[in-house]
Design an enzyme around this catalytic site. Structure first.
Site, PDB file in Angstrom:
ATOM      1  N   SER A   1      27.972  14.703  52.288  1.00  0.00           N
ATOM      2  CA  SER A   1      27.883  16.156  52.271  1.00  0.00           C
ATOM      3  C   SER A   1      28.838  16.599  51.178  1.00  0.00           C
ATOM      4  O   SER A   1      29.863  15.957  50.923  1.00  0.00           O
ATOM      5  CB  SER A   1      28.262  16.769  53.613  1.00  0.00           C
ATOM      6  OG  SER A   1      29.642  16.603  53.864  1.00  0.00           O
TER       7      SER A   1
ATOM      8  N   ASP B   1      17.977  24.575  34.030  1.00  0.00           N
ATOM      9  CA  ASP B   1      17.285  25.834  34.354  1.00  0.00           C
ATOM     10  C   ASP B   1      15.851  25.838  33.832  1.00  0.00           C
ATOM     11  O   ASP B   1      15.375  26.818  33.268  1.00  0.00           O
ATOM     12  CB  ASP B   1      18.049  27.046  33.818  1.00  0.00           C
ATOM     13  CG  ASP B   1      17.573  28.349  34.473  1.00  0.00           C
ATOM     14  OD1 ASP B   1      17.040  28.286  35.597  1.00  0.00           O
ATOM     15  OD2 ASP B   1      17.722  29.412  33.850  1.00  0.00           O
TER      16      ASP B   1
ATOM     17  N   HIS C   1      15.292  29.186  37.929  1.00  0.00           N
ATOM     18  CA  HIS C   1      15.718  30.270  38.825  1.00  0.00           C
ATOM     19  C   HIS C   1      14.603  31.279  39.083  1.00  0.00           C
ATOM     20  O   HIS C   1      14.708  32.093  40.003  1.00  0.00           O
ATOM     21  CB  HIS C   1      16.977  30.963  38.292  1.00  0.00           C
ATOM     22  CG  HIS C   1      16.764  31.857  37.113  1.00  0.00           C
ATOM     23  ND1 HIS C   1      16.986  31.461  35.816  1.00  0.00           N
ATOM     24  CD2 HIS C   1      16.358  33.133  37.039  1.00  0.00           C
ATOM     25  CE1 HIS C   1      16.741  32.456  34.997  1.00  0.00           C
ATOM     26  NE2 HIS C   1      16.344  33.496  35.719  1.00  0.00           N
TER      27      HIS C   1
ATOM     28  N   SER D   1      12.704  36.620  32.588  1.00  0.00           N
ATOM     29  CA  SER D   1      13.100  35.236  32.828  1.00  0.00           C
ATOM     30  C   SER D   1      11.961  34.263  32.543  1.00  0.00           C
ATOM     31  O   SER D   1      10.840  34.475  32.988  1.00  0.00           O
ATOM     32  CB  SER D   1      13.542  35.057  34.278  1.00  0.00           C
ATOM     33  OG  SER D   1      14.640  35.867  34.561  1.00  0.00           O
TER      34      SER D   1
END
Length: 460
Positions: free
Chosen positions: A316, A174, A144, A256
């Protein structure tokens, strides 16, 4: 001395092993011992996901890297009782050389009375130097921190910054690896940086010391100390559940992608989230380094797929997070809203209304993560997709299908045809291999489609 062997990235332990094999004459060379000091700057890009870097000791093992040598962080010796001094200054100064700042430029588009307007913003996070390969300095951070960045730059201990690029990302864990071209770095900078030492998160015990370092709130480098509060915590985030280390070492916005370290100064975790509430204090979380290592290795060694070889699935979909899953009594994962006619997904038996939960044996929880995995796979590759399908009793059953991925370059026509042919069908399901799946998909889409948002998020 080679910087890596057998196409593997070089870690701090490998540096030391290679250094031991050098002749005593070489070891006496002053260039083998570099003392490093550095700093880390970080930020929080996403509310609730705030990270911070923690670093401790280094072992002074210098290694030859082209014409320049890199050192590794040194570790701090523990006392006979296994405890370290309450003074963390030595540990902090030791680990600084392996922490960097990562600054990204991001573009966002907003809708107003005057139409769409674009604006550019800047965010910064932390990263950890973990090795070197193919003339690239390798830095691990959070996904992120770098996700959606137009440009990236990395700042080192001496205040110098160099442009960087993303080597690989994994949104479900992440994690991301950023690389810097060593040739773009000044020799003086190379002498001041270090590669972090990895610890063993499987040996952690509740109650042992933990240290965090990072650029809290963007005010500059800060150090916090605390303890391992809990291990193997199941933390429910917006779009996934992660098994993390809990610590009460303060982890604040602006950190982060930083490091959590043990009392020796070894990397035991990568900070990734903190619990934010007026009623709660001291609940930060880190990805265990033993969990992160195999993912980092895959990201480093991942083969670059040419545009002409990139794959597509032909659906989708919409991310179903835990809140939506609870509301609609369905599994978390990727809800299939449309299946492109004649696509690999249709041929494999995937239907509108299915919820995809795994891609080739790896958990996948968001549409973005699924698209990322597909884009990093060659067309023609056979992969297994695990999905959950609702039966006539209203319960979801898990099943796995094998899909031969098609070429992304050949997908645009069939996608457009699918969109056109489905203009009168809310879900556009064209898969006839499972009539129940189709009818359920249409019904579900008409009842809840507005809650899920647009269905134009095609995988290609």
């Amino acid at each position: 001395m080679n910087e890596y062997k057998n196409d593997q990235w070089t870690t701090a332990d490998q540096w030391r092993e290679e250094e031991k094999k050098e002749s005593p004459k070489k070891k006496r060379n002053g260039k083998w011992w570099l003392r490093i000091c550095g700093s880390a700057v970080a930020f929080g890009l996403i509310a609730g996901l705030v990270m911070q870097g923690v670093q401790y000791g280094f072992s002074k093992a210098g290694v030859g890297t082209d014409s320049q040598q890199l050192a590794t962080t040194k570790t701090v010796s523990t006392s006979s009782g296994g405890n370290t001094s309450s003074d963390l200054s030595g540990v902090a100064s030791n680990v600084m050389p392996s922490i960097v700042s990562i600054t990204g430029k991001f573009e966002s588009t907003t809708q107003s009375w005057f139409g769409q307007q674009s604006s550019e913003s800047e965010g910064a996070g932390s990263g950890i130097i973990i090795g070197k390969k193919d003339g690239k300095l390798l830095i691990v951070t959070n996904n992120h921190v770098v996700e959606g960045a137009k440009t990236l730059s990395v700042g080192f201990v001496d205040g110098k910054s160099v442009s960087a690029s993303i080597r690989g990302t994994d949104s479900d864990s992440d994690l991301a690896v950023v690389e810097v071209n060593v040739k773009d770095m000044k020799e003086a900078t190379l002498k001041k940086i270090a590669i972090i030492n990895f610890g063993d998160s499987s040996k952690l015990k509740t109650g042992e010391q933990a240290i965090a370092i990072g650029n809290a709130l963007g005010y500059g480098q800060s150090v916090t100390g605390g303890y391992i509060s809990a291990l193997n915590r199941q933390v429910q985030l917006t779009d996934k559940t992660m098994t993390l280390i809990q610590t009460d070492a303060a982890i604040n916005p602006g950190n982060s992608g930083g490091a959590l370290l043990n009392s020796k100064g070894e990397l035991i975790g990568i900070n990734t989230v903190k619990y934010s509430s007026e009623d709660v204090e001291g609940m930060g979380y880190a990805i265990p380094i033993n969990t992160a290592k195999p993912i980092i290795k895959k990201l480093i060694n991942k083969e670059t797929i040419k545009d002409t070889q990139q794959a597509y699935l032909g659906i989708s979909g919409q991310t179903i997070d835990s809140s939506m899953a609870s509301q609609f009594e369905m599994p978390s994962g990727i809800y299939v809203q449309q299946v492109v006619k004649g696509s690999p997904a249709q041929k494999a038996g995937i239907s509108a209304g299915d919820v995809i939960v795994k891609f080739n044996g790896n958990d996948v929880s968001t549409m973005d993560a699924l698209k990322n995995k597909i884009s990093n796979t060659k067309a023609g590759t056979k992969i297994k997709i695990t999905l959950k399908r609702q039966n006539q009793m209203g319960t979801y059953k898990s099943q796995t299908v094998t899909v031969t991925l098609g070429k992304k370059s050949e997908a645009s026509t069939s996608t457009q045809q699918s969109r056109s042919s489905n203009s009168s069908n809310s879900n556009g399901s064209s898969n006839s291999s499972n009539s129940y799946g189709n009818s359920y998909g249409n019904s579900y889409g008409s009842n809840y489609g507005s809650s899920f948002g647009s269905s134009d998020d095609f995988d290609q």
